[in-house]
Design an enzyme around this catalytic site. Sequence first.
Site, PDB file in Angstrom:
ATOM      1  N   THR A 300       0.841  -1.200   0.000  1.00  0.00           N
ATOM      2  CA  THR A 300       0.000   0.000   0.000  1.00  0.00           C
ATOM      3  C   THR A 300       0.873   1.245   0.000  1.00  0.00           C
ATOM      4  O   THR A 300       2.079   1.186   0.209  1.00  0.00           O
ATOM      5  CB  THR A 300      -0.899   0.069   1.248  1.00  0.00           C
ATOM      6  OG1 THR A 300      -0.112   0.466   2.378  1.00  0.00           O
ATOM      7  CG2 THR A 300      -1.569  -1.252   1.531  1.00  0.00           C
ATOM      8  N   ASP A 301       0.249   2.368  -0.203  1.00  0.00           N
ATOM      9  CA  ASP A 301       0.900   3.645   0.063  1.00  0.00           C
ATOM     10  C   ASP A 301       0.579   4.024   1.513  1.00  0.00           C
ATOM     11  O   ASP A 301      -0.128   3.320   2.231  1.00  0.00           O
ATOM     12  CB  ASP A 301       0.434   4.713  -0.928  1.00  0.00           C
ATOM     13  CG  ASP A 301       1.452   5.830  -1.115  1.00  0.00           C
ATOM     14  OD1 ASP A 301       2.321   6.007  -0.253  1.00  0.00           O
ATOM     15  OD2 ASP A 301       1.372   6.531  -2.142  1.00  0.00           O
TER      16      ASP A 301
END
Length: 752
Positions: A300-301
């Site tokens: 994920t970011d």
Amino acid sequence: MKNTILLLFAFSICSVTWSQGNKKSEIDAKISELLSKMTLEEKVGQMTQITVTLFEDPKKPGYFDPAKLKQGIQDYHIGSILNVPNPGAPTIQRWQETLTAIANEANKTRLKIPVLYGIDAIHGASYTTGATLFPQQIGLAATFNTDLVKRGAEISAYETRASSIPWVFSPDLDFPRNPAWSRMWESFGEDAYLSSKMAVALVDGFEGKNVGSKYSVASCMKHYIGYGSTYTGKDRTPSIIPERLLRQYDLTIYEAAIKAGAKSVMVSSGEINGTPVHASKHLITDILKNELGFSGVVVTDWKDIIYLNTRHKVAQTKRDAVRIAIMAGIDMSMVPEEFSFYTDLIDLVQKGEVPMSRIDDAVTRILRMKFELNLFQNTVANLKDYPKFGSPEHIQEAYKTAAESITLLKNNNAVLPLNKNEKILVTGATANSMKYLNGGWSYTWQGDKSDTYAADKFTILEAFQNKIGKENVLYTPGADLEIENEAEIQKAVDLAKNASKIVLCLGEKNYTETPGDISNIFMSSSQIKLALALSKLNKPIILVLNEGRPRLISDFEDKMNAVIQCYLPGNEGARALADIIYGDVNPSGRLPYNYPRYPNSLEKYNRKYTESISEGEQNDDAKYEKSYLPQYEFGTGLSYTTFTYSNLKIDKSEINSNEEINVSVEVTNSGKKAGKESVLLYLSDNFASITPEFKALKRFEKISLEPNETKTVKFTVNQKDLQFVNEDLKWISEKGTFTIQVSNLKKDFALK
């Protein structure tokens, strides 16, 4: 003898293939054995990524609190750490100490699984003091030189590994559709083919032939997918993109990087058509993992699983957000500041809401990357192995890349190159700071400390002073980036009266992500006023642009004698700029995007025909403003010499659906100065069931030519180049005529 050579060559190919396959089977066996020994808690820990500052001693910034580090690694079993210790940009010695402390703690765990450290090494080892900083990605695209870009990535990998870090969050494969977007400069611009070729160059440079080498790093494609296409032009706001367009453009860039071997991918923080990408099983599992066969790590970011609950509002709780994201196909969560992901995911598995098969798939991918990176053997650099860190050799490569990126857009009456004996005025808000040469992700997140960390490098002003002597360079800022100051403008006007030429340096602040959002794409009014005031003196003005996106200059561009786009050229950019302005380097950069003229006229170069009303369609009783009129078009780039194109040939005028076309063109340096030229081949599908593009870049090659030298450049156009994605989401080509264009030359052929 020929047969012997062929046999030896075939044997060597087979040996390499067998070796690679053997290594993969060995790693698979090790993963299987390790996975069988792991508890649920240890598996979920591997999927958890935490920011390094969470483990710091608040009384001693930049150094670990041993109890906190022990808790993270031994109690929560975390598999990955990211980011930069306070106050930012450690030396390679401090990085070594930091990674040693992490490795020592990991070696105290039951299974001794190494921690995977990731960093935003965006244009070099940009979070390490003394590292070589290259142009930002938009400048790399402007070089149209994949060999140069690959070499830069090799140096970045070398210096990142010297920092004991094996994983970089690069390349950025975003496909921006709005030039106001604050991360445009992190992309390769508006063309999918150019972006694909540059993506492969970076992946190849980062990962090399053996990603486990002490001089290579794992790359991370980002931000999958559609992140750069927000309809507001602002960061992390929604996009509306039909899947047909995602497949036609965005997905092709990722596909190229995956084929090049990219080990990981970071997911977009945005949402497409109302679905956050972190919640899309269709995009992450069905397309990325299954259709494209991506076997690497999906991370994920920053905080983006949590944001499914707090920002996107598709999950009622953080626990529900974890379930949605993991089932969509996320393998690792950049949590990054707490451990709720870990506790929630364990609970979800124990209660049967997330199957163990999904956990095992994610952990298998993570462990594979750790084995491929050789982390089980070594996680900390021996600094003696990196004598070239920040070396003159590496700096020279950064200089060459900056020099090939800088783009001459206008040069009326050959005002450039300048005479070194002339007295000049250097002025403008970006003329005397390293911040505006480097931009964001430089030593700190927003790049606001570049003047401190790169104090030994030349600003634009200092580069001119070094080039022609301080006595020949007058200077005053002339304008702030935002604050209007009439007295300062007047000072610049008064000083200009004593100079024969004016070098006007304009641009924008250092930024990235949401802090870079703007509501007005024009150059700031304070800078426009300075440009207009100086133009009244009727002295030649060389406009130098330092900007991450095209800020509109149409209010005063016609009053500038020359225009140079520097983008964000990095630590060596000012030296390269001065050498170009004085003719010691012949400019060869080309624009990787359309530079717009008006804020509501943001067409791409490969526009549809309906975006450009033709003369024949205009009624006689009305006046029309041209619907397609960029300030400068994609591919624009001038030189101090001239290049003449001739003898465009194609080997077939008709082809079947399984044939290729060979194209050749002669390029002559018809001027008096050696130069480099990017030869661009465009293709137009003249009629199609989905409205065709006006033209699309399909090939490019950069060549060097001495005066009066001619080279024949050859390209091969294949069936894939003729295809588009139809309404059934299938790549197809249709019979009809196509046009090949190189410079001002055109040739037609037919697909039967």
